[in-house]
Structures are given as C-alpha cells and as structure tokens.
Design an enzyme around this catalytic site. Structure first.
Site, mmCIF file in Angstrom:
data_model
loop_
_atom_site.group_PDB
_atom_site.id
_atom_site.type_symbol
_atom_site.label_atom_id
_atom_site.label_comp_id
_atom_site.label_asym_id
_atom_site.label_seq_id
_atom_site.Cartn_x
_atom_site.Cartn_y
_atom_site.Cartn_z
ATOM 1 N N ASN A 13 0.858 -1.183 0.000
ATOM 2 C CA ASN A 13 0.000 0.000 0.000
ATOM 3 C C ASN A 13 0.899 1.239 0.000
ATOM 4 O OD1 ASN A 13 -1.964 1.945 0.310
ATOM 5 N ND2 ASN A 13 -2.399 1.457 2.463
ATOM 6 N N LYS A 15 0.066 4.261 -0.282
ATOM 7 C CA LYS A 15 -0.590 5.438 0.308
ATOM 8 C C LYS A 15 -0.373 6.647 -0.612
ATOM 9 C CE LYS A 15 -0.230 3.304 4.819
ATOM 10 N NZ LYS A 15 -0.090 3.514 6.270
ATOM 11 N N HIS A 106 -9.627 0.970 5.195
ATOM 12 C CA HIS A 106 -8.325 1.234 5.815
ATOM 13 C C HIS A 106 -8.500 2.233 6.952
ATOM 14 C CE1 HIS A 106 -4.158 2.497 6.356
ATOM 15 N NE2 HIS A 106 -3.812 1.404 5.711
ATOM 16 N N GLU A 108 -6.879 4.709 7.930
ATOM 17 C CA GLU A 108 -6.708 6.123 7.589
ATOM 18 C C GLU A 108 -7.966 6.676 6.924
ATOM 19 O OE1 GLU A 108 -1.949 5.356 7.164
ATOM 20 O OE2 GLU A 108 -3.131 5.665 5.341
ATOM 21 N N GLU A 178 -5.153 -4.680 10.740
ATOM 22 C CA GLU A 178 -4.135 -3.653 10.930
ATOM 23 C C GLU A 178 -4.355 -2.961 12.273
ATOM 24 O OE1 GLU A 178 -4.550 -0.606 7.960
ATOM 25 O OE2 GLU A 178 -6.641 -0.317 8.489
ATOM 26 N N GLY A 184 2.736 2.706 10.753
ATOM 27 C CA GLY A 184 3.628 3.835 10.562
ATOM 28 C C GLY A 184 4.357 4.283 11.815
ATOM 29 N N SER A 222 3.089 -2.366 10.404
ATOM 30 C CA SER A 222 4.541 -2.150 10.302
ATOM 31 C C SER A 222 5.287 -3.447 9.984
ATOM 32 C CB SER A 222 5.082 -1.528 11.592
ATOM 33 O OG SER A 222 4.595 -0.215 11.761
#
Length: 263
Positions: A13, A15, A106, A108, A178, A184, A222
């Site tokens: 991904n 991003k 996701h 985010e 996740e 991150g 991660s």
C-alpha cells in the site's frame, strides 16, 4: 481451522506516495527482483496499491512482469455507476479499467476521512456488485486495545459488512488486520498477539460464512523484512498489507519471499 493451506497475499500500500519518476523506478526494480528470483503465484500472490492517478500506468508497467502482480485501488466511491460526483471513482469505473482489486476500510480512511460503518458497507456492496475483489481492513486503536476492547471492535467491523455480502460473495473478500497503533509507528504486535487476533477473526468469519475457514487474513502493522519470517510462520497469518516497506523494492520483495517460503 488453520489457514496454513491458504495461498498468502503480500500487498504493498503506497498510500500518498511516491512521485511519478520514483514510482516508475520502484516498479522497474521490483520487476527485476522478481525476474532474478521468481515467486510463483501459487506460493504467494503479490499486489501493489498505488495512488489513483497512477493505477493505469502501474498496471501497464506490471503487464510484462515475470510473475503476475495485481494492481489494487486504495479506495473506491460509496456511489455506484457514473454521474455528477466530482472527484469520485466508482467500482464500475475501476472494473471498466481492469482494476479488479480494491482496499476498503483502511484505518486512515476511517479516521481521517470519516468512513463510518455505513459508508464502508456501501463501498463493499458496490465493489462486490461490480465484480471487484476486496481487501477489507479492520483494526483497533491503542485506546481500544488498552481498554480490552480489541476483539470486540475488530469483530464488529466484520459484522458491519455481513448484511451487504451475499453468501456466494465471501470468496471475493480478503481481510487485512491492521492494529492502528502499529501503522507507521515502527511498532508491531508480537507474532503471538497477531496470531491470536487472526484466529479470532477466522473464528468470527467462520460463524458468518463457511468460506471463513479458507479466507486469507493479512497482517498490516509495520511489516518489515525483519519481522516477516516470524509473522509468516503463524498459521492464521496469510500474508501482509505492507506500508512503508513497500516503497523499497528489495524490502517488499523480501517480505513476499518470506511468506512464499514459509507457507
């Protein structure tokens, strides 16, 4: 039932990265690495999720790769079809461009762009109706984990889409767990913690659909070459949704190689 017989997926991904020239270089480096040391799709399926304006160029670049590499959309509109919806890209438009895979849910998108349960369910419904394969993301925040709510939150996110998935559509869904607190940050759940959650997800899926025992469940917190082998050894971790490490061709290849060798 353990997912050890399931073909793993490793999906990068990207991003909101990188610039066009860097993306082209990254794809070429990955293709060269795969040509040098082949990973068959029977051992591990590989995908790349670039920014939306790069979907078709990445797809074109990957067309002559020595192994199949899927091009994955990072998101999809809650609106179906076509129409006066400025800035939106529907599932139908993705399918029309031969983009057959999409990330939905996701963290985010949920946290920054307010993709609540209703929005996510609408996206899932439209994507399935258009014939897309979904990588459906679930996960808990650090606060939710510390309060002992992790399993409840994650299983509720599975239940959020159950009403819009027909019995014969579950095979078109892959789940990606996740833990939000590990995205991150450089932190990662221990292999034991990740495996425990993946086993709970599989148990929950199996209560909803017979396909649950055969569905791939990816880990997305991660993931790096340094922890990929340990994660790949866990029976219910069937691959990885890779963030930052996917922006380096060698790191991404090593993660895919770890899952291809272990499973």
């Amino acid at each position: 039932m353990s997912g050890s017989a399931i073909t793993p997926w490793v999906v990068g991904n990207w991003k909101m990265n990188p610039m066009q020239a860097d993306a082209q270089k990254l794809i070429q480096e990955l293709k060269q690495r795969l040509a040098d040391q082949h990973i068959s799709k029977e051992r591990c399926r590989i995908g790349i999720a670039p920014i939306s304006i790069a979907l078709l160029s990445v797809q074109q670049q990957l067309a002559d790769a020595s192994v199949e590499v899927m091009t994955v959309a990072q998101d999809v509109s809650r609106i179906a079809g076509t129409g006066a919806y400025t800035g939106e890209v529907s599932a139908n438009l993705l399918k029309d461009s031969q983009i057959d895979y999409v990330l939905i849910g996701h963290s985010e998108r949920r946290e920054i762009f307010a993709d609540n349960a209703q929005v996510v369910a609408e996206k899932v419904k439209n994507a399935l109706a258009a014939g897309l394969h979904i990588i459906y993301c679930v996960g808990e925040s650090l606060e939710q984990r510390e309060k002992g709510q992790a399993e409840v939150v994650v299983l509720q996110q599975i239940c959020d889409i159950a009403a819009v998935v027909n019995a014969d559509q579950w095979h078109n869904i892959t789940v990606a767990y996740e833990p939000i607190w590990a995205i991150g940050t450089g932190k990662t759940a221990s292999p034991e913690d990740a495996q425990n959650m993946h086993a709970k997800i599989r148990e929950g899926l199996s209560q909803i659909t017979p396909a649950g025992a055969r569905m791939a469940i990816l880990y997305g917190g991660s993931v790096k070459p340094e922890n990929a082998v340990e994660l790949a050894a866990c029976p219910d971790i069937n691959g990885a949704l890779v963030g930052g490490a996917s922006l380096n061709a060698e790191s991404f290849y090593q993660i895919a190689h770890a899952f291809a060798q272990t499973k």
